[in-house]
Design a protein around this motif. Structure first.
Motif, mmCIF file in Angstrom:
data_model
loop_
_atom_site.group_PDB
_atom_site.id
_atom_site.type_symbol
_atom_site.label_atom_id
_atom_site.label_comp_id
_atom_site.label_asym_id
_atom_site.label_seq_id
_atom_site.Cartn_x
_atom_site.Cartn_y
_atom_site.Cartn_z
ATOM 1 N N GLN A 75 -2.035 11.590 -0.753
ATOM 2 C CA GLN A 75 -3.621 11.418 -0.786
ATOM 3 C C GLN A 75 -4.004 10.943 -2.195
ATOM 4 O O GLN A 75 -4.645 9.831 -2.431
ATOM 5 C CB GLN A 75 -4.341 12.653 -0.374
ATOM 6 N N ALA A 76 -3.492 11.832 -3.242
ATOM 7 C CA ALA A 76 -3.717 11.263 -4.603
ATOM 8 C C ALA A 76 -3.397 10.042 -4.875
ATOM 9 O O ALA A 76 -4.193 9.115 -5.656
ATOM 10 C CB ALA A 76 -2.978 12.336 -5.615
ATOM 11 N N ALA A 77 -2.317 9.610 -4.451
ATOM 12 C CA ALA A 77 -1.911 8.050 -4.797
ATOM 13 C C ALA A 77 -2.749 6.993 -4.003
ATOM 14 O O ALA A 77 -3.048 6.022 -4.490
ATOM 15 C CB ALA A 77 -0.214 7.902 -4.354
ATOM 16 N N ASN A 137 -11.330 -8.087 6.063
ATOM 17 C CA ASN A 137 -10.589 -7.592 6.728
ATOM 18 C C ASN A 137 -9.426 -7.086 5.839
ATOM 19 O O ASN A 137 -8.757 -7.879 5.380
ATOM 20 C CB ASN A 137 -9.808 -8.115 8.162
ATOM 21 N N PRO A 138 -9.276 -5.787 5.637
ATOM 22 C CA PRO A 138 -8.270 -5.339 4.641
ATOM 23 C C PRO A 138 -6.694 -5.708 5.118
ATOM 24 O O PRO A 138 -6.481 -5.738 6.653
ATOM 25 C CB PRO A 138 -8.271 -3.958 4.710
ATOM 26 N N LEU A 139 -5.794 -5.947 4.324
ATOM 27 C CA LEU A 139 -4.316 -6.073 4.708
ATOM 28 C C LEU A 139 -3.631 -4.890 4.930
ATOM 29 O O LEU A 139 -2.389 -4.893 5.047
ATOM 30 C CB LEU A 139 -3.910 -6.996 3.899
ATOM 31 N N HIS A 140 -4.127 -3.811 4.646
ATOM 32 C CA HIS A 140 -3.425 -2.655 4.703
ATOM 33 C C HIS A 140 -4.238 -1.412 5.560
ATOM 34 O O HIS A 140 -5.553 -1.430 5.352
ATOM 35 C CB HIS A 140 -2.978 -2.053 3.175
ATOM 36 N N SER A 141 -3.663 -0.344 5.797
ATOM 37 C CA SER A 141 -4.397 0.949 6.371
ATOM 38 C C SER A 141 -3.521 2.119 5.717
ATOM 39 O O SER A 141 -2.345 2.260 5.704
ATOM 40 C CB SER A 141 -4.154 0.923 7.849
ATOM 41 N N TRP A 142 -4.288 2.970 5.252
ATOM 42 C CA TRP A 142 -3.894 4.149 4.416
ATOM 43 C C TRP A 142 -3.389 5.290 5.726
ATOM 44 O O TRP A 142 -4.054 5.592 6.517
ATOM 45 C CB TRP A 142 -4.786 4.621 3.520
#
Length: 302
Positions: A94-96, A112-117
């Protein structure tokens, strides 16, 4: 089934050298490819290795330090250029992820984002994702900031035994059909096969010796482990939260690892022969990997 192998896209650590890029490791799991860490210059290393960014199914980051993450914005934008439409899962502590928000804020397709955390758990060895017939596990490691390692576990399956198949009149293309679940002349896969345990691969970067590293490595066919230092600098390794080549090899022996791949070398070492000797005196199958080298996962039948 496809190839099971790793490609060392970068093998240095904080400071790159003329021969070694910042750290990144491609893990090929048959038809599925995963990128573990993405240091500066990874995009160019992928081009040299013939790895298309659009074919990466997930990005696994071990922690927030720049030698593992500064290539992320360029990599995500390259996926946009290469036509990738779906957001890429990015697993990290999470910190990263909080720090990466700033780095990747411009990596979008329109709005639209190209990533999902995908936050990695800090609660021990935990499954965080499924990718086709593989599961992705994380466990916390011991470093100066929140850090995790990764373990990739193939689903258990079955291996066709030629003698059993021949007894039932199954041969040639029929073997492939029965492996895909077809029933041929009353014969099922279970009638001509035996159980086969799925293969296991682990990637362990910046860490001192800890329980999480052992849990990730346990029973792996291939372990990619950092070897930032030699045993002559074990004190420095402990102080900075890293492994020596000897410690990585001892971990591999304790965990029952079949093949050990060493990477993430300090730039202070121009020659890695001592890493090979130090680890090779402890573990029987050690690869001191160089940039762009491919290392196969040892095959097995049972």
């Amino acid at each position: 089934m496809g190839r099971l192998e790793i490609v060392a896209l970068g093998t240095s650590c904080q400071v790159p050298t003329r021969e070694r890029n910042h750290v990144a490791t491609l893990v090929r799991l048959g038809a599925t490819s995963i990128l573990v860490d993405c240091g500066e210059g990874t995009q160019r290393q992928m081009l040299k290795a013939g790895v298309a960014s659009s074919r990466i199914a997930a990005l696994c980051l071990t922690h927030e330090h720049g030698d593992h993450t500064y290539g992320v914005p360029g990599f995500l934008n390259r996926r946009r250029v290469d036509g990738a439409l779906n957001p890429l899962p990015v697993i990290a502590p999470q910190a990263a992820l909080e720090r990466l928000d700033l780095l990747t804020s411009f990596a979008t397709r329109g709005e639209n984002p190209l990533h999902s955390w995908v936050p990695a758990s800090s609660a021990g060895l935990v499954e965080v994702m499924r990718l086709d017939t593989w599961s992705v596990w994380t466990a916390p490691l011991r470093h100066g900031v929140p850090t995790v390692g990764y373990r990739f576990v193939e689903d258990d399956g079955r291996r066709v035994v030629p003698e059993l198949a021949a007894e039932r009149g199954i041969s040639g293309p029929d073997i492939g059909r029965i492996q895909r679940g077809e029933v041929i002349r009353g014969v099922r896969l279970a009638d001509v096969s035996v159980p086969r345990r799925g293969q296991r691969i682990a990637v362990i970067m910046d860490t001192a010796v800890c329980e999480g590293a052992l849990a990730l490595a346990e029973g792996c066919d291939l372990l990619v482990a950092e070897a930032t230092y030699l045993e002559s600098e074990a004190g420095l390794a402990e102080e900075n939260g890293h492994l020596t080549a000897g410690q990585a090899a001892a971990l591999a022996v304790q965990a029952g690892v079949r093949r050990l791949v060493l990477t993430h070398f300090s730039s202070r070492y121009e020659d890695l022969d001592e890493h090979a000797k130090e680890a090779g005196d402890i573990h029987p199958d050690v690869v001191v990997v160089r940039d762009l080298q491919t290392v196969a996962v040892p095959s097995r039948l049972i």
